[in-house]
Design a protein around this motif. Sequence first.
Motif, PDB file in Angstrom:
ATOM      1  N   THR A  10      55.965  68.525  65.107  1.00 45.41           N
ATOM      2  CA  THR A  10      56.861  67.347  65.513  1.00 45.41           C
ATOM      3  C   THR A  10      58.009  66.018  64.447  1.00 45.41           C
ATOM      4  N   TRP A  59      61.488  61.451  66.023  1.00 46.27           N
ATOM      5  CA  TRP A  59      62.970  61.236  66.907  1.00 46.27           C
ATOM      6  C   TRP A  59      62.961  61.877  68.343  1.00 46.27           C
ATOM      7  N   THR A  60      61.686  62.502  68.356  1.00 44.50           N
ATOM      8  CA  THR A  60      61.848  63.394  69.312  1.00 44.50           C
ATOM      9  C   THR A  60      59.985  62.713  70.422  1.00 44.50           C
ATOM     10  N   GLU A  61      59.653  63.223  71.291  1.00 45.47           N
ATOM     11  CA  GLU A  61      58.288  62.742  71.588  1.00 45.47           C
ATOM     12  C   GLU A  61      57.958  64.889  71.833  1.00 45.47           C
ATOM     13  N   HIS A 101      58.294  70.326  69.031  1.00 46.58           N
ATOM     14  CA  HIS A 101      59.357  71.412  69.290  1.00 46.58           C
ATOM     15  C   HIS A 101      59.610  72.610  68.285  1.00 46.58           C
ATOM     16  N   ASP A 126      71.513  65.278  71.753  1.00 51.72           N
ATOM     17  CA  ASP A 126      70.665  66.079  71.546  1.00 51.72           C
ATOM     18  C   ASP A 126      70.400  65.873  70.451  1.00 51.72           C
ATOM     19  N   LYS A 127      71.314  65.151  69.546  1.00 48.43           N
ATOM     20  CA  LYS A 127      71.198  65.421  67.904  1.00 48.43           C
ATOM     21  C   LYS A 127      71.622  66.812  67.335  1.00 48.43           C
TER      22      LYS A 127
END
Length: 171
Positions: free
Chosen positions: A69, A72-74, A77, A135-136
């Motif tokens: 995790t 910066w993201t939910e 990933h 998306d970074k």
Amino acid sequence: MFKSIKSAGLNLILVFGLGTAAFAEDIPAPTGDVLLSVVGEIAVTNAEDTLQLDFAALSELDSTAFETTTIWTEGAHTFQGVSLHVFAELVGAEAGTFLATAINDYTVEIPVSDAVEGGPIIAYLMDGEEMSVRDKGPLWIIYPYDSSADYRSEVIYSRSIWQLDRIEVVK
């Protein structure tokens, strides 16, 4: 018997050593868009005093992946890329600092000592897909935040630069 085993071991070491040196010298100049330019105190170049890597060159290097995790993201990933450890070996960085810079000229300092096995990667895929600038991406230095509380600190988060496009190696 001992002599032949020792000889075979020596041959194996020589073959491995030559293969590694040949690989480092044979990184071709990019044919695609340059995603990462590396300058400074580096051992290998392919464009004057610079090492330029496109997606093909990056994906040819040993890659690693982990799920984590981020703040910066939910959700979790899966990130895949070149470990900072492999990258440091490639460019000959044994000590010093990586000055990592994003496309907007934002720069962070990452000590070469962070380049450990099982540590951060220069990610070029998230969940199996290339990352857009939105998306970074296309490159993001990601630490395995969920693997250790040591990776969940403001210092480490500040080193997690996205939209990375250049690194200067300073010894």
